[in-house]
Design a protein around this motif. Structure first.
Motif, mmCIF file in Angstrom:
data_model
loop_
_atom_site.group_PDB
_atom_site.id
_atom_site.type_symbol
_atom_site.label_atom_id
_atom_site.label_comp_id
_atom_site.label_asym_id
_atom_site.label_seq_id
_atom_site.Cartn_x
_atom_site.Cartn_y
_atom_site.Cartn_z
ATOM 1 N N TYR A 136 -40.918 -1.005 -48.101
ATOM 2 C CA TYR A 136 -41.137 -1.430 -46.715
ATOM 3 C C TYR A 136 -39.807 -2.012 -46.228
ATOM 4 N N GLY A 137 -38.835 -1.153 -45.970
ATOM 5 C CA GLY A 137 -37.503 -1.618 -45.629
ATOM 6 C C GLY A 137 -36.679 -1.858 -46.883
ATOM 7 N N HIS A 138 -35.619 -2.644 -46.746
ATOM 8 C CA HIS A 138 -34.667 -2.844 -47.844
ATOM 9 C C HIS A 138 -35.120 -3.908 -48.849
ATOM 10 N N TYR A 139 -35.909 -4.897 -48.397
ATOM 11 C CA TYR A 139 -36.118 -6.070 -49.240
ATOM 12 C C TYR A 139 -37.587 -6.422 -49.485
ATOM 13 N N LYS A 140 -38.475 -5.527 -49.158
ATOM 14 C CA LYS A 140 -39.877 -5.751 -49.505
ATOM 15 C C LYS A 140 -40.528 -4.404 -49.795
ATOM 16 N N ALA A 141 -41.577 -4.439 -50.610
ATOM 17 C CA ALA A 141 -42.234 -3.196 -51.015
ATOM 18 C C ALA A 141 -43.670 -3.485 -51.392
ATOM 19 N N LYS A 142 -44.454 -2.432 -51.437
ATOM 20 C CA LYS A 142 -45.795 -2.516 -52.010
ATOM 21 C C LYS A 142 -45.812 -1.757 -53.331
ATOM 22 N N ILE A 143 -46.689 -2.204 -54.216
ATOM 23 C CA ILE A 143 -46.788 -1.605 -55.543
ATOM 24 C C ILE A 143 -48.181 -1.035 -55.728
ATOM 25 N N ASP A 144 -48.244 0.222 -56.120
ATOM 26 C CA ASP A 144 -49.523 0.916 -56.301
ATOM 27 C C ASP A 144 -49.704 1.229 -57.778
ATOM 28 N N VAL A 145 -50.286 0.291 -58.505
ATOM 29 C CA VAL A 145 -50.467 0.419 -59.953
ATOM 30 C C VAL A 145 -51.949 0.508 -60.274
ATOM 31 N N ASN A 146 -52.358 1.549 -60.979
ATOM 32 C CA ASN A 146 -53.709 1.622 -61.515
ATOM 33 C C ASN A 146 -53.701 0.927 -62.871
ATOM 34 N N PHE A 206 -52.390 -9.214 -43.101
ATOM 35 C CA PHE A 206 -53.335 -10.071 -42.378
ATOM 36 C C PHE A 206 -53.876 -9.384 -41.132
ATOM 37 N N HIS A 207 -53.046 -8.546 -40.513
ATOM 38 C CA HIS A 207 -53.535 -7.779 -39.364
ATOM 39 C C HIS A 207 -54.620 -6.800 -39.814
ATOM 40 N N ALA A 208 -54.414 -6.192 -40.981
ATOM 41 C CA ALA A 208 -55.419 -5.258 -41.511
ATOM 42 C C ALA A 208 -56.715 -5.987 -41.826
ATOM 43 N N ILE A 251 -62.887 -11.731 -50.323
ATOM 44 C CA ILE A 251 -63.195 -10.504 -51.064
ATOM 45 C C ILE A 251 -61.914 -9.778 -51.455
ATOM 46 N N PHE A 252 -61.000 -9.664 -50.518
ATOM 47 C CA PHE A 252 -59.694 -9.019 -50.722
ATOM 48 C C PHE A 252 -58.993 -9.624 -51.940
ATOM 49 N N ALA A 263 -61.430 1.462 -45.578
ATOM 50 C CA ALA A 263 -60.318 2.349 -45.204
ATOM 51 C C ALA A 263 -59.204 1.586 -44.502
ATOM 52 N N LEU A 264 -59.559 0.570 -43.735
ATOM 53 C CA LEU A 264 -58.545 -0.245 -43.057
ATOM 54 C C LEU A 264 -57.734 -1.091 -44.033
ATOM 55 N N LEU A 265 -58.220 -1.239 -45.252
ATOM 56 C CA LEU A 265 -57.600 -2.148 -46.220
ATOM 57 C C LEU A 265 -56.870 -1.436 -47.353
ATOM 58 N N VAL A 266 -56.877 -0.114 -47.364
ATOM 59 C CA VAL A 266 -56.322 0.636 -48.497
ATOM 60 C C VAL A 266 -54.862 0.270 -48.744
ATOM 61 N N ASP A 267 -54.038 0.301 -47.706
ATOM 62 C CA ASP A 267 -52.623 -0.017 -47.890
ATOM 63 C C ASP A 267 -52.411 -1.516 -48.109
ATOM 64 N N ALA A 268 -53.128 -2.327 -47.364
ATOM 65 C CA ALA A 268 -52.984 -3.780 -47.509
ATOM 66 C C ALA A 268 -53.334 -4.237 -48.920
#
Length: 558
Positions: free
Chosen positions: A35-45, A132-134, A207-208, A248-253
């Motif tokens: 998410y740009g140069h200095y932040k990211a999301k991690i998708d680990v199962n 938080f928007h999600a 819950i999140f 579905a609104l929360l998948v990426d968040a």
């Protein structure tokens, strides 16, 4: 000592590209979402067997009862993680995301301070990756589906006087606490009383943060009770056929966010329920990611050990099957002086007697972690430049007398170098075996659970109940949810439910005004005192000091 403010210090940070932080942790490119140069999301199962095999040591940072002087718990958490790295340990942070309400209000953000910060601090304290928007959108989709169902005939027979699902917004806006909507004709819905909570108080947020995976998230959402019918039967999100769309609104968040400290220590920042009106911990996923990739995972729980600390253990650890290997109770000279009766205006004056008087609060929280929950406990004294040697020595002497190891940490001024001694104490504490216990068993009654928390954790006599709360308690147990843990919603400023009772009060009862069933989150919220689920802005909100120039540089944030 630096005279720069937090945002100026953050802007001078020598940040590494976030892909380097991820690579150093061992995160594969397939799991890394920039998410740009200095932040990211991690998708680990996360495989349970792999997690148990590679799990690091879990360090919980909690605190004494907070005061307006501030305890700097997040600053200490960041500094401790950097301090562990300074002594050669592979440490990873797991923190909550800040809410815009406090950022623009009075409390401020949650990115640490001085030379113990997570960066980019402007991003983290404002929109970040949009989580938080999600969460707000997911919550308000349920509201829209609920009112739409009523508008189109109400086949579920919902009693509009028994709707428990408010709307949310991530802002302190007292004007929205109680509203009437659906006005101006039948095409605009069915008029009814409604209201708003702040997003961090949403059950979706809880819950999140307590869900293990997307399926668990969806199942918990489906169980949310939004209202009751005219014959008093619960109406759930599943009844509204909204579980899939809300999830579905929360998948990426739902994917944890990866950033770094000023010293390039990795930090997962994800989720953010308040600790006085919710359970006050970052997501289970973020904590487990920190444990998976680090030898030491440093995490915090909101406010004092009586609030975030208790809920971290009785709710989060119970849900996630985790246990802290060590606990750090954060204290400050200023806060102890306030618990000793000193006003905020006189905190910079040396007052050894007041520090001694305020030590009862520190001792109480130590005993909670050590004796109630049976955890390895050390004290971190968050040093302020106004602290005198005599005042600090009083705390060190008291801890020695109590058989508790303590260290002065100068993390605001020195970053990780100011916490190497504390880090060493934490490493030593982690080597001792722990056999964590809970404040109550789940198979006891709701009333017994509340009594156990009041007596064991708060030091009070017991609890009294309004007629409304007693009725709700009986209804919750009758419909089969009496086995759930309790989430006490009370003031953070006192061990009691009265903010002015500082120190370590005794001989008090906690008044339970209301009980709310959070069937999706999996706990019962017990509302005490004058707790607000929608805060208001102070007379002079922090928003008045924030500005931006033509280059987009933000000033006055902190």
């Amino acid at each position: 000592m630096s005279h720069l403010n937090d945002i100026d210090i953050a802007k001078t940070a020598d940040k590494k590209p976030i892909n380097e932080i991820a690579e150093n942790l061992g995160i594969s490119k397939e799991e890394f979402i920039p998410y740009g140069h200095y932040k990211a999301k991690i998708d680990v199962n996360m495989n349970k067997e792999e997690f148990e095999k590679n799990k690091g040591k879990l360090v919980l940072v909690t605190a004494i009862s907070p005061t307006p002087a501030g305890e700097g718990k997040t600053t200490m958490s960041v500094g401790l993680a950097d301090g562990l790295a300074q002594i050669g340990k592979k440490s990873v942070l797991a923190l909550r995301e800040p809410s815009l309400g406090p950022v623009f209000g009075m409390k401020g953000g949650a990115a640490g301070g001085g030379y113990a910060q997570v960066v980019p601090m402007e991003d983290i304290n404002l929109h970040f990756t949009g989580d938080f928007h999600a969460i707000s959108s997911a919550h308000n989709l349920i509201s829209a589906l609920l009112d739409n169902h009523i508008h189109h005939g109400n086949s579920l027979n919902i009693d509009t006087r028994k709707i428990h699902w408010k709307r949310v917004v991530d802002m302190n806006d007292r004007q929205l606490r109680h509203i009437v909507n659906g006005l101006n004709g039948s095409t605009n819905g069915v008029p009814r009383e409604d209201g708003y909570d702040i997003t961090v108080a949403s059950e979706i947020m809880a819950i999140f943060c307590l869900s293990e995976d997307l399926i668990d998230l969806k199942e918990r959402i489906s169980r949310i009770i939004v209202a009751y019918t005219h014959d008093n039967q619960p109406v759930t999100v599943d009844d509204l056929k909204g579980s899939g769309a809300v999830t579905a609104l929360l998948v990426d968040a739902f994917k944890p966010n990866l950033v770094q400290t000023l010293e390039n220590t990795p930090a997962f920042i994800h989720g953010g329920p308040f600790a006085n009106i919710a359970h006050g911990c970052n997501s289970i996923l973020a904590t487990k990611h920190a444990l998976l990739y680090g030898d030491y995972a440093v995490t915090e729980a909101g406010f004092g050990a009586d609030l975030g600390g208790e809920k971290f253990i009785d709710i989060k650890c119970r849900t996630a099957e985790l246990a802290p290997d060590a606990v750090v109770v954060v204290a400050t000279v200023k806060a102890l002086k306030m618990h000793g009766g000193v006003s905020k205006q006189h905190l910079n004056e040396e007052n050894v007697i007041a520090v001694k008087k305020g030590l009862v609060n520190l001792k109480h929280h130590i005993q909670t972690m050590k004796d109630v929950f049976n955890l390895n406990t050390v004290v971190g004294i968050n040093h302020f430049f106004t602290d005198t040697d005599a005042e600090v020595q009083v705390i060190l002497d008291a801890c020695q007398e109590w058989g508790i190891k303590a260290s002065v940490a100068k993390v605001w001024e020195q970053g990780g170098k100011g916490a190497t001694e504390l880090a060493q104490l934490v490493v030593e504490a982690c080597e001792n075996k722990t056999n964590m216990t809970f404040a109550y068993d789940l198979d006891t009654t709701l009333m017994d659970k509340i009594t156990h928390v009041v007596q064991k954790v708060y030091g009070g006599k017991g609890a009294t109940y309004t007629n409304k709360a007693m009725k709700q308690l009986k209804e919750i147990e009758q419909v089969g949810f009496g086995q759930l843990p309790v989430c006490m919603a009370k003031t953070q400023y006192s061990l009691s439910d009265t903010a002015s009772l500082i120190g370590a009060p005794t001989d008090f009862d906690i008044k339970i005004k209301e009980l709310r069933l959070s069937a999706g989150a999996g706990f019962i919220v017990a509302i005490t005192g004058t707790i607000m689920t929608m805060p208001g802005l102070p007379k002079k909100p922090s928003a008045e000091s924030i500005d931006v120039d033509k280059e987009g540089n933000i000033t006055g944030l902190f």
